[in-house]
Design an enzyme around this catalytic site. Structure first.
Site, PDB file in Angstrom:
ATOM      1  N   THR A 124       0.653  -1.302   0.225  1.00 44.10           N
ATOM      2  CA  THR A 124      -0.203   0.002  -0.354  1.00 44.10           C
ATOM      3  C   THR A 124       0.980   1.410   0.183  1.00 44.10           C
ATOM      4  O   THR A 124       0.617   1.757  -1.110  1.00 44.10           O
ATOM      5  CB  THR A 124      -1.228   0.306   1.233  1.00 44.10           C
ATOM      6  OG1 THR A 124      -1.839  -1.338   1.740  1.00 44.10           O
ATOM      7  CG2 THR A 124      -1.420   1.329   1.628  1.00 44.10           C
ATOM      8  N   GLY A 150       6.458  -7.635   1.383  1.00 43.48           N
ATOM      9  CA  GLY A 150       7.199  -9.077   2.222  1.00 43.48           C
ATOM     10  C   GLY A 150       5.753  -9.960   2.308  1.00 43.48           C
ATOM     11  O   GLY A 150       6.341 -11.200   2.195  1.00 43.48           O
ATOM     12  N   HIS A 151       4.551  -9.685   2.885  1.00 43.55           N
ATOM     13  CA  HIS A 151       3.561 -10.812   3.418  1.00 43.55           C
ATOM     14  C   HIS A 151       2.909 -11.109   2.176  1.00 43.55           C
ATOM     15  O   HIS A 151       2.839 -12.687   3.195  1.00 43.55           O
ATOM     16  CB  HIS A 151       2.636  -9.765   4.732  1.00 43.55           C
ATOM     17  CG  HIS A 151       1.837  -8.838   3.483  1.00 43.55           C
ATOM     18  ND1 HIS A 151       0.161  -9.526   4.039  1.00 43.55           N
ATOM     19  CD2 HIS A 151       1.801  -8.430   3.390  1.00 43.55           C
ATOM     20  CE1 HIS A 151      -0.793  -8.773   2.884  1.00 43.55           C
ATOM     21  NE2 HIS A 151      -0.048  -7.739   3.149  1.00 43.55           N
ATOM     22  N   CYS A 174     -15.602  -6.753   1.892  1.00 40.60           N
ATOM     23  CA  CYS A 174     -17.140  -6.333   2.828  1.00 40.60           C
ATOM     24  C   CYS A 174     -17.268  -5.515   4.001  1.00 40.60           C
ATOM     25  O   CYS A 174     -15.804  -5.219   4.327  1.00 40.60           O
ATOM     26  CB  CYS A 174     -17.069  -7.831   3.624  1.00 40.60           C
ATOM     27  SG  CYS A 174     -18.379  -7.921   4.772  1.00 40.60           S
TER      28      CYS A 174
HETATM   29  N1  PLP Z   1      -1.911  -4.648  -4.193  1.00 45.67           N
HETATM   30  C1  PLP Z   1      -2.223  -5.706  -4.437  1.00 45.67           C
HETATM   31  C2  PLP Z   1      -2.389  -6.219  -5.965  1.00 45.67           C
HETATM   32  C3  PLP Z   1      -2.259  -5.963  -3.080  1.00 45.67           C
HETATM   33  O1  PLP Z   1      -3.128  -8.001  -3.714  1.00 45.67           O
HETATM   34  C4  PLP Z   1      -2.124  -6.032  -1.789  1.00 45.67           C
HETATM   35  C5  PLP Z   1      -2.815  -7.085  -0.989  1.00 45.67           C
HETATM   36  O2  PLP Z   1      -3.454  -7.953  -0.781  1.00 45.67           O
HETATM   37  C6  PLP Z   1      -2.277  -4.669  -2.013  1.00 45.67           C
HETATM   38  C7  PLP Z   1      -0.855  -3.982  -3.326  1.00 45.67           C
HETATM   39  C8  PLP Z   1      -1.497  -4.415  -0.629  1.00 45.67           C
HETATM   40  O3  PLP Z   1      -0.153  -4.382   0.260  1.00 45.67           O
HETATM   41  P1  PLP Z   1       0.123  -4.740   1.527  1.00 45.67           P
HETATM   42  O4  PLP Z   1      -0.520  -5.627   2.247  1.00 45.67           O
HETATM   43  O5  PLP Z   1       1.438  -5.014   1.666  1.00 45.67           O
HETATM   44  O6  PLP Z   1      -0.135  -2.842   2.152  1.00 45.67           O
END
Ligand code: PLP
Length: 397
Positions: free
Chosen positions: A72, A205-206, A331
């Site tokens: 994000t 990372g996650h 949701c």
């Molecule tokens: N972009 C995509 C395509 C994602 O799937 C996600 C998370 O689901 C994000 C951005 C956001 O990443 P983060 O959870 O590390 O903020």
């Protein structure tokens, strides 16, 4: 109870090797990477080693990596850092313009919406029924004041891979910056920023076996970003704030392991498991279709539409039996909104709500897939028995 996790696009478990690599940075090696004494230098060296490792994963120089708190933040930094700045310096009267797509993650879509508040406009290009952006639509959407194209690499719900290399060429010809959200591509397919032709690329990372709360943004040399955080001169003044050393070390280790997994062919094993899951579901459960079928996809993701089933009900029923999957639908305030990705692909709201996302990772085995397959057809059949719509139309299936 046996539990199988097939929701790795939501988050992945931290691999034991990753945990082992980061653990000393919570205790023994606790220094602030900006300190000039021994403790600081030790953690500085670890951060720089991690930077090399992340750079190697995507084919760039270490100096082009900015560590962030996740996908994000990377998406926000790319969009706000580029879209609005520069125009005033260039003496341009018109506010900036951004081109994006209808299937982006909300980290991108909501950032673009927020840009509007500062007078910057954006255009969302559509996708076809397979979930693919047409590069010609991107070309047609360009305006004289377009600053940035931001199109994702792999979609988080369908796994569909966008034609980023063609879009990169269009951006280069038009002299417009190109950012790609590669959060769902990193660790699943080989990435090379030069081949993609992007100026910015975000990873998280996650989604690749490092912990939540760390990520990286590739910023091509020479790209001037307006920072979002003001403070110290960390990350070459592109992202202020004391570095999350354990998280960064973990991301570096996860990047190293991802490269090793490519070399070992682990991804072929993953796509074979995904294909088996799809084939059996499509064969045993009537009126099911794969969203994005026929489009290039990352090897771990399958989004399947089950006609006449509430996806949310199927997720809950499967969870009670030990299988974790997701709908991919957002949701909000108690109401289940149909997925903006699936509706953009032309699914009706009830079809989008009847779709489930299965996402695999390295830790999944064929036993996991067989366990999932032992539950899905019978659970779907039971839910359909309860569906008045299904009972009316069953003869046509
Ligand atoms: N972009 C995509 C395509 C994602 O799937 C996600 C998370 O689901 C994000 C951005 C956001 O990443 P983060 O959870 O590390 O903020």
């Amino acid at each position: 109870m046996r539990r199988v996790y097939l929701d790795n696009n939501a988050t992945t478990p931290v691999l034991p090797e990753v945990l082992a690599a980061m653990q000393p940075y919570f205790g023994e090696h606790f220094g602030n990477a900006s300190s000039i004494h021994h403790h600081g230098q030790e953690t500085r060296a670890a951060v720089e080693r991690a930077r090399e490792s992340v750079a190697a994963l995507i084919g760039c120089r270490a100096s082009e990596i900015v560590f962030t708190s996740g996908g994000t933040e990377g998406d926000n930094l790319a969009i706000f850092g580029l879209a609005n700045q520069g125009l005033a310096n260039q003496g341009l009267a018109k506010p900036g313009h951004v081109v994006t797509s209808t299937i982006e993650h909300h980290a991108v879509l909501n950032s673009c919406k927020q840009l509007e508040a500062s007078g910057c406009e954006f255009t969302c290009v559509p996708v076809n029924g397979r979930g693919l952006v047409d590069p010609d639509d991107v070309r047609r959407a360009l305006r004289p004041n377009t600053r940035l194209i931001t199109i994702m690499m792999a979609n988080n719900e369908t796994g569909v891979l966008q034609p980023v290399e063609e879009i990169g060429k269009i951006a280069a010809e038009a002299d417009v910056y190109f950012h790609t959200d590669a959060v769902q591509a990193a660790g699943k397919i080989a990435l090379d920023v030069k081949r993609i032709g992007c100026d910015l690329l975000s990873i998280s990372g996650h989604k690749m076996h490092a912990p939540q709360g760390v990520g990286a943004l590739y910023v091509k040399k020479g790209t001037v970003l307006r920072p979002m955080l003001y403070g110290g001169s960390h990350e070459r003044s592109r992202r202020a704030g004391t570095e999350n050393v354990p998280g960064i070390v973990a991301l570096g280790k996860a990047a190293e392991l991802a490269r090793a997994a490519f070399a070992r062919g682990d991804l072929d094993r993953m796509s074979a498991l995904r294909d088996r899951l799809e084939q059996v579901i499509l064969g045993e459960v009537k009126a099911t279709t794969v969203n994005g079928q026929g489009a290039p996809r990352v090897p771990n993701t399958s989004s399947i539409h089950f006609d006449c089933i509430e996806g949310e009900a199927l997720v809950i029923a499967l969870d009670l039996k030990g299988l974790a999957v997701s709908t991919g639908a957002a949701c909000s305030s108690g109401a289940i909104e149909p997925s903006h990705v699936l509706t953009a692909m032309g699914l009706r709201p009830e079809q989008a709500r009847g779709s489930l996302r299965f996402s695999l990772a390295k830790q999944n085995t064929s036993k996991d897939v067989e366990f999932a397959l032992s539950l899905i057809p019978s659970t779907a059949a039971r839910l359909r028995e309860l569906s008045p719509v299904y009972n009316k139309t069953a003869s046509s299936f």
